[in-house]
Enzyme design. Structure first.
Site, PDB file in Angstrom:
ATOM      1  N   LYS A 171       0.863  -1.179   0.000  1.00 51.04           N
ATOM      2  CA  LYS A 171       0.000   0.000   0.000  1.00 51.04           C
ATOM      3  C   LYS A 171       0.902   1.232   0.000  1.00 51.04           C
ATOM      4  CE  LYS A 171      -3.188   2.681   2.962  1.00 51.04           C
ATOM      5  NZ  LYS A 171      -4.055   2.703   4.167  1.00 51.04           N
ATOM      6  N   ASP A 178      -2.413  10.280   3.477  1.00 55.25           N
ATOM      7  CA  ASP A 178      -3.812   9.906   3.658  1.00 55.25           C
ATOM      8  C   ASP A 178      -4.526  10.954   4.502  1.00 55.25           C
ATOM      9  OD1 ASP A 178      -6.253   8.715   3.975  1.00 55.25           O
ATOM     10  OD2 ASP A 178      -5.542   7.067   5.254  1.00 55.25           O
ATOM     11  N   LYS A 186      -9.862  13.168   7.901  1.00 52.78           N
ATOM     12  CA  LYS A 186      -9.385  12.804   9.237  1.00 52.78           C
ATOM     13  C   LYS A 186      -9.326  14.043  10.127  1.00 52.78           C
ATOM     14  CE  LYS A 186      -6.399   8.922   7.942  1.00 52.78           C
ATOM     15  NZ  LYS A 186      -7.111   7.886   8.698  1.00 52.78           N
ATOM     16  N   GLU A 210      -9.327   3.827   2.123  1.00 51.94           N
ATOM     17  CA  GLU A 210      -8.827   3.904   0.748  1.00 51.94           C
ATOM     18  C   GLU A 210      -7.783   2.839   0.440  1.00 51.94           C
ATOM     19  OE1 GLU A 210      -7.564   5.503   3.208  1.00 51.94           O
ATOM     20  OE2 GLU A 210      -5.430   5.099   2.885  1.00 51.94           O
ATOM     21  N   ARG A 217      -7.674  -0.396   1.012  1.00 48.30           N
ATOM     22  CA  ARG A 217      -8.237  -1.610   0.405  1.00 48.30           C
ATOM     23  C   ARG A 217      -8.662  -1.343  -1.035  1.00 48.30           C
ATOM     24  NH1 ARG A 217     -12.619  -1.755   5.101  1.00 48.30           N
ATOM     25  NH2 ARG A 217     -10.908  -0.633   6.112  1.00 48.30           N
TER      26      ARG A 217
HETATM   27  N1  BES Z   1      -4.145   4.670   6.886  1.00 47.05           N
HETATM   28  C1  BES Z   1      -5.285   4.457   7.686  1.00 47.05           C
HETATM   29  C2  BES Z   1      -5.045   3.461   8.821  1.00 47.05           C
HETATM   30  C3  BES Z   1      -4.040   3.847   9.863  1.00 47.05           C
HETATM   31  C4  BES Z   1      -4.443   4.408  11.051  1.00 47.05           C
HETATM   32  C5  BES Z   1      -2.702   3.574   9.682  1.00 47.05           C
HETATM   33  C6  BES Z   1      -3.519   4.724  12.022  1.00 47.05           C
HETATM   34  C7  BES Z   1      -1.778   3.899  10.664  1.00 47.05           C
HETATM   35  C8  BES Z   1      -2.193   4.463  11.832  1.00 47.05           C
HETATM   36  C9  BES Z   1      -6.430   3.909   6.832  1.00 47.05           C
HETATM   37  O1  BES Z   1      -6.456   4.364   5.527  1.00 47.05           O
HETATM   38  C10 BES Z   1      -7.696   4.358   7.467  1.00 47.05           C
HETATM   39  O2  BES Z   1      -7.932   5.517   7.511  1.00 47.05           O
HETATM   40  N2  BES Z   1      -8.467   3.399   7.958  1.00 47.05           N
HETATM   41  C11 BES Z   1      -9.696   3.694   8.596  1.00 47.05           C
HETATM   42  C12 BES Z   1     -10.699   2.673   8.148  1.00 47.05           C
HETATM   43  C13 BES Z   1     -12.094   2.983   8.579  1.00 47.05           C
HETATM   44  C14 BES Z   1     -12.600   4.204   7.843  1.00 47.05           C
HETATM   45  C15 BES Z   1     -12.969   1.786   8.293  1.00 47.05           C
HETATM   46  C16 BES Z   1      -9.463   3.620  10.097  1.00 47.05           C
HETATM   47  O3  BES Z   1      -8.700   2.775  10.552  1.00 47.05           O
HETATM   48  O4  BES Z   1     -10.044   4.446  10.798  1.00 47.05           O
HETATM   49 ZN    ZN Z   2      -4.714   4.908   4.726  1.00 43.89          ZN
HETATM   50 MN    MN Z   3      -7.500   6.175   5.315  1.00 43.90          MN
END
Ligand code: BES
Ligand code: ZN
Ligand code: MN
Length: 481
Positions: free
Chosen positions: A254, A259, A266, A338, A340
């Site tokens: 990935k 992000d 976020k 994003e 996935r």
């Molecule tokens: N890149 C993030 C996940 C992440 C969070 C990596 C903290 C490292 C540290 C990923 O893209 C994300 O935002 N995931 C969401 C998924 C949710 C919307 C189902 C998450 O984990 O909140």
């Molecule tokens: Zn991410």
């Molecule tokens: Mn994300």
């Protein structure tokens, strides 16, 4: 760090520093006729794990960095001592050192493991990222380490040193890529780095640009990339070290170079850490570098799904439905899920190479950080043999995984009223449902997914990329060779 081997009598050594256990140090000081000085210097020394002391001598060995606790330590204790030794060694004002730590007995472990553990500790301690400091003075000077061993172990240690140097290069690349700021490390930067790897023999680098990906029907990847002014890239590296007709092992990373969450933006605190959202990509590129340097006799396919997740007038909206390259449709309920989306199209693309196994690496979910913290990467697999091989590689390289369930019961969380599936599964088991989403794109192929959201980088005062899971992946690939 550059590693080499040394054998023969320690007495004949000439070095600014010997790194050794207490007993070996004492014996050597006596043989060198510097017993008095050594005894005075170590009078209050407690020969226990976690203790260390630097003793200055007058002869050809200028100082000894003495480590406590090396009398038959367990593997875990040896690893701790190796890390301590490495952290102390790099503080010394020296350019090179010799270590005799591999000579001490560790229950159930051979010289190869001891040497590898020590070198990995030194590679971590010796890493520095100073590119963006205006006065980039090195924090330390230690760059060359000789690993001393007995004659009986020398062959094994020589082989380990070759792998140790390769891993050092791979770890350094993975950490550098992770640490670069997101205004430098964008998808095109990752492509340029991949092209650098392509200068080596047996390596071919290619890429799909957004136009090509649109033609191929990669609607999920494009749904992420379309909101950014930085063009997305699917980067493909083929290393042919193995037999011509051997199916490759595929590593997929990935590579979200930043992000923001997209329209599902976020919150501000800690958002800078989302520059690390390409650490999966960094780790597969670092592993590929190590494989190339080591010249492993395997065929390796590395794919990096590189894009930036931004909110903008052309960004995907929550509720948008897209078609993936596999033909399956996805309702994007949360644009922050994003990873996935870029990965599913990369997985489908990987299948066209008919790999014998696929391992994807992704900082995929915050839920994985909640579940496992930073000590283990979350491991999901549809193949027990592959999962066991990755678990064993993680144990061996002290870069551990913990296997998580992929049961069918979790799949229903992804149901959508409007498309084949949704891209999120609700509040429960977020790391599992993310893995379930990916599993729908690899059916029939041996596949594992590593959620490294907790393990690939450190936050807080130690903020920075950890290089994980490069040690585990490199060890796994060595075992496949
Ligand atoms: N890149 C993030 C996940 C992440 C969070 C990596 C903290 C490292 C540290 C990923 O893209 C994300 O935002 N995931 C969401 C998924 C949710 C919307 C189902 C998450 O984990 O909140
Ligand atoms: Zn991410
Ligand atoms: Mn994300």
């Amino acid at each position: 760090m550059k590693y080499s081997t040394a054998t023969g009598n320690l007495q004949q050594l000439r070095t600014p520093c010997l790194i050794s256990g207490f007993k070996t140090a004492k014996r050597l000081a006596r043989a060198l006729g510097e017993q008095k000085q050594f005894s005075r210097g170590t009078k209050d020394f407690d020969d226990a794990p976690g203790k260390r002391l630097c003793v200055h001598l007058d002869g050809a060995v200028a100082r000894i960095l003495v480590l406590g606790g090396l009398d038959n330590p367990s593997a875990a204790v040896f690893t701790k001592i190796a890390n301590l030794a490495a952290q102390e060694a790099v503080k010394l004002p020296i350019g090179q050192a010799v270590t005799s730590l591999v000579d001490s007995k560790v229950k159930g472990k051979n010289a190869e493991w001891k040497a590898s553990t020590l070198m990995q500790a030194l590679s971590h301690a010796g890493y520095q990222f100073r590119h963006h400091k205006s006065k980039p003075k090195p924090l330390h000077q230690l760059t060359r380490i000789k690993i001393h061993s007995t004659d009986a172990d020398s062959k094994a240690v020589r082989a380990a040193v070759k792998m140790g140097n390769a891993l050092d290069a791979g770890l350094q690349l993975a950490k550098d890529l992770g640490n670069e700021p997101p205004n430098v490390c964008h998808p095109n930067y990752l492509l340029a780095q991949a092209r650098k790897l392509g200068r080596a023999a047996k390596v071919k680098v290619s890429q799909l640009d957004e136009k090509k990906m649109t033609e191929l029907g990669m609607g999920a990847f494009m749904a992420v990339s379309q909101g950014s002014d930085q063009p997305g890239r699917m980067i493909i590296i083929q290393y042919s070290g193995g037999k011509k007709n051997d199916a490759p092992i595929a590593l997929i990373g990935k590579g979200i170079t930043f992000d923001t969450g997209g329209i599902s933006l976020k919150p501000p605190p800690g958002m800078d850490e989302m520059k690390f959202d390409m650490c999966g990509a960094a780790s597969v590129l670092g592993t590929t570098k190590a494989v190339i340097e080591a010249g492993l006799p395997i065929n390796l396919l590395t794919i990096v799904a590189a894009a930036e997740n931004m909110p903008s007038g052309c960004a995907t909206r929550p509720g948008d439905i897209v078609k993936t390259r596999s033909g399956q449709t996805v309702e994007i309920l949360n644009t922050d899920a994003e990873g996935r989306l870029v990965l599913c199209d990369a997985l489908t693309h990987a299948l066209t190479f008919k790999p014998k196994a696929i391992v994807d690496v992704a900082t995929l979910t915050g839920a994985c950080v909640v579940a496992l913290g930073s000590h283990a990467s979350g491991l999901y697999s549809n193949d027990d043999a592959l999962a066991d091989a990755l678990l064993a590689a993680g144990e061996h390289s002290n870069d551990r995984n913990w296997r998580m369930p992929l049961w069918d019961e979790y799949q229903t969380a992804l149901n959508s009223n409007f498309a084949d599936m949704a891209n999120v599964g609700g509040r429960e088991a977020g790391s599992v449902t993310a893995a379930c989403f990916l599993s729908r794109f690899v059916e029939g192929t041996s596949w594992a997914h590593l959620d490294v959201a907790g393990s690939a980088f450190h936050g807080g005062a130690r903020k920075g990329a950890s290089g994980r899971p490069v040690p585990m992946l490199f060890n796994y690939l060595q075992n496949q060779a």
